[in-house]
Design a protein around this motif. Structure first.
Motif, PDB file in Angstrom:
ATOM      1  N   SER A 141      10.442 -18.326  22.173  1.00  0.00           N
ATOM      2  CA  SER A 141      11.899 -18.357  22.228  1.00  0.00           C
ATOM      3  C   SER A 141      12.434 -17.145  22.990  1.00  0.00           C
ATOM      4  CB  SER A 141      12.484 -18.390  20.810  1.00  0.00           C
ATOM      5  OG  SER A 141      12.076 -19.552  20.120  1.00  0.00           O
ATOM      6  N   CYS A 142      11.861 -15.971  22.707  1.00  0.00           N
ATOM      7  CA  CYS A 142      12.297 -14.756  23.408  1.00  0.00           C
ATOM      8  C   CYS A 142      11.949 -14.831  24.890  1.00  0.00           C
ATOM      9  CB  CYS A 142      11.655 -13.525  22.771  1.00  0.00           C
ATOM     10  SG  CYS A 142      12.300 -13.109  21.131  1.00  0.00           S
ATOM     11  N   TRP A 143      10.778 -15.370  25.199  1.00  0.00           N
ATOM     12  CA  TRP A 143      10.399 -15.547  26.600  1.00  0.00           C
ATOM     13  C   TRP A 143      11.357 -16.500  27.298  1.00  0.00           C
ATOM     14  CZ3 TRP A 143       7.486 -14.228  30.724  1.00  0.00           C
ATOM     15  CH2 TRP A 143       7.286 -15.181  31.713  1.00  0.00           C
ATOM     16  N   ARG A 144      11.639 -17.623  26.663  1.00  0.00           N
ATOM     17  CA  ARG A 144      12.500 -18.646  27.277  1.00  0.00           C
ATOM     18  C   ARG A 144      13.907 -18.112  27.499  1.00  0.00           C
ATOM     19  NH1 ARG A 144      13.971 -22.147  30.096  1.00  0.00           N
ATOM     20  NH2 ARG A 144      13.845 -24.403  29.833  1.00  0.00           N
ATOM     21  N   ASN A 145      14.341 -17.200  26.648  1.00  0.00           N
ATOM     22  CA  ASN A 145      15.676 -16.619  26.778  1.00  0.00           C
ATOM     23  C   ASN A 145      15.707 -15.393  27.679  1.00  0.00           C
ATOM     24  OD1 ASN A 145      16.803 -18.533  25.026  1.00  0.00           O
ATOM     25  ND2 ASN A 145      16.286 -17.326  23.217  1.00  0.00           N
ATOM     26  N   GLY A 146      14.574 -15.115  28.341  1.00  0.00           N
ATOM     27  CA  GLY A 146      14.537 -14.033  29.305  1.00  0.00           C
ATOM     28  C   GLY A 146      14.407 -12.647  28.717  1.00  0.00           C
ATOM     29  N   ARG A 147      13.965 -12.551  27.472  1.00  0.00           N
ATOM     30  CA  ARG A 147      13.904 -11.247  26.809  1.00  0.00           C
ATOM     31  C   ARG A 147      12.530 -10.591  26.901  1.00  0.00           C
ATOM     32  NH1 ARG A 147      16.752 -12.202  21.025  1.00  0.00           N
ATOM     33  NH2 ARG A 147      16.504  -9.940  20.921  1.00  0.00           N
ATOM     34  N   LEU A 148      11.539 -11.304  27.435  1.00  0.00           N
ATOM     35  CA  LEU A 148      10.180 -10.770  27.524  1.00  0.00           C
ATOM     36  C   LEU A 148       9.653 -10.857  28.946  1.00  0.00           C
ATOM     37  CD1 LEU A 148       8.428 -12.369  24.406  1.00  0.00           C
ATOM     38  CD2 LEU A 148       9.490 -10.126  24.560  1.00  0.00           C
TER      39      LEU A 148
END
Length: 358
Positions: A95-102
């Motif tokens: 989820s964090c990856w998909r939201n551009g946070r990782l």
């Protein structure tokens, strides 16, 4: 790592693999699967997958996930997490990856992922047969599937982390694809675990084997073999065996579990298709024919392909028959096996439709 024995001009100036012509018979749903939003249907309700009625809330303990990079998030080498926690961390990381946070990042990986104290891991020959397990057939089969799904979470994340050093060559899409696979597998494990609880059991109730991880270790230094042995062999076996498992559960009278397994098998097509896409692309950029490369890798690493094959599901996922079919089997036998798989798929579809009317 074996990858970059590439032909001249195989890389774009950016260093990323350029887009190839689509592989033959590429899965039609690949673009939609890649672009879909994060799937929150992690609970199996009365009518199928749905969001959990009481979802786990973000806590301060989860902040390290959002601050970390993608690679090391769910492969801790100590303090073995509970399987449910690993499932949650997988979903949170994607989820964090998909939201551009990782970012993709890098990781120093252990030889094997953290494992809970149960189930006890034994050789495949030591797994008790159903009649000696003391567990009902539906729970027995579901426990085996839950173990496969938990291993699949680790296998997908290991692929992300193990080959993170190739990020400049492979680009973000490779890592996004396998992070999504890990998220899918974590959802599948959650459904299996939930249903086991409903049946009065839990994951760890019987011994399990470590065969899948041994295959993963064999491919840790060769990305082409990793793609061949995990998505194109192990996950493709799930396409072959899934319909038979669904039929056994229907015969046992457990339609709820059969519906869960049928949904999992349906979603596994995407994981095989991703493997086909990347295996084909990398082979093209290395100037190697995919079919011969696939067969050569299986021979080199002594991997045996076992039928019967679910030709329809394999074709949907984009695996050409000449990659895996034994040329010694005559056309009449091939036709009969294909017809059997087609009839079985039709029976399962009709049975599932009937259960919806009850």
């Amino acid at each position: 790592m074996r990858l970059l024995h590439c032909v001249p001009g195989a890389l774009e100036p950016s260093g990323n693999l350029c887009s190839p012509p689509p592989p033959r018979r590429q899965w039609s749903g690949l673009v939609e699967w890649r672009e879909s939003s994060v799937n929150e249907d992690r609970f199996w309700g009365s009518f199928g997958p749905q969001p959990p009625p009481h979802p786990r809330r973000w806590s301060p303990h989860d902040d390290h996930i959002a601050r970390a990079s993608l690679s090391p998030n769910v492969l801790p080498s100590s303090s073995p997490p509970r399987p449910s926690t690993k499932s949650y961390l997988s979903h949170l990381s994607f989820s964090c990856w998909r939201n551009g946070r990782l970012t993709v990042g890098a990781a120093c990986l252990p030889d094997h992922p953290a494992r809970p104290g149960r189930p006890k891991l034994v050789s495949p020959k030591e797994i008790p047969q159903h009649k000696r397990s003391g567990i009902p057939l539906n729970a027995y089969m579901l426990h085996n599937l839950a173990h496969v799904e938990l291993n699949a979470i680790d296998l997908a994340w290991d692929t992300v982390a193990r080959f993170s050093s190739l990020h400049d060559v492979l680009g973000d899409q490779f890592f996004s694809d396998f992070a999504r696979v890990a998220d899918d597998e974590s959802r599948h494990f959650g459904w299996c675990s939930q249903r086991l609880t409903e049946l009065g059991f839990s994951y760890g109730a019987m011994p399990a084997h470590n065969f899948l991880w041994k295959e993963c270790n064999k491919s840790s230094g060769d990305i082409t073999f990793r793609l061949a042995v995990i998505p194109l062999v192990q996950e493709a076996r799930g396409l072959d065996a899934g319909p038979r498992l669904v039929q056994k559960l229907i015969g046992f009278g457990d339609h709820r579990t059969s519906n869960i397994v049928a949904k999992i098998v349906d979603e596994e097509v995407a994981h095989v298709a991703v493997g086909v896409f990347w295996f084909t692309l990398i082979c093209q950029k290395m100037g190697r024919p995919p079919s011969d490369t696939f067969k050569g890798l299986l021979k080199e690493y002594n991997v045996e392909l076992k039928g019967p094959f679910n030709y329809a599901a394999r074709e949907e996922a984009g695996i050409p028959r000449d990659w895996y079919e034994d040329s010694s089997i005559n056309d009449g036998t091939k036709k009969r096996l294909s017809e059997v798989c087609d009839r079985l798929a039709t029976i399962i579809s009709l049975e599932q439709e009937n259960t919806k009317l009850v």
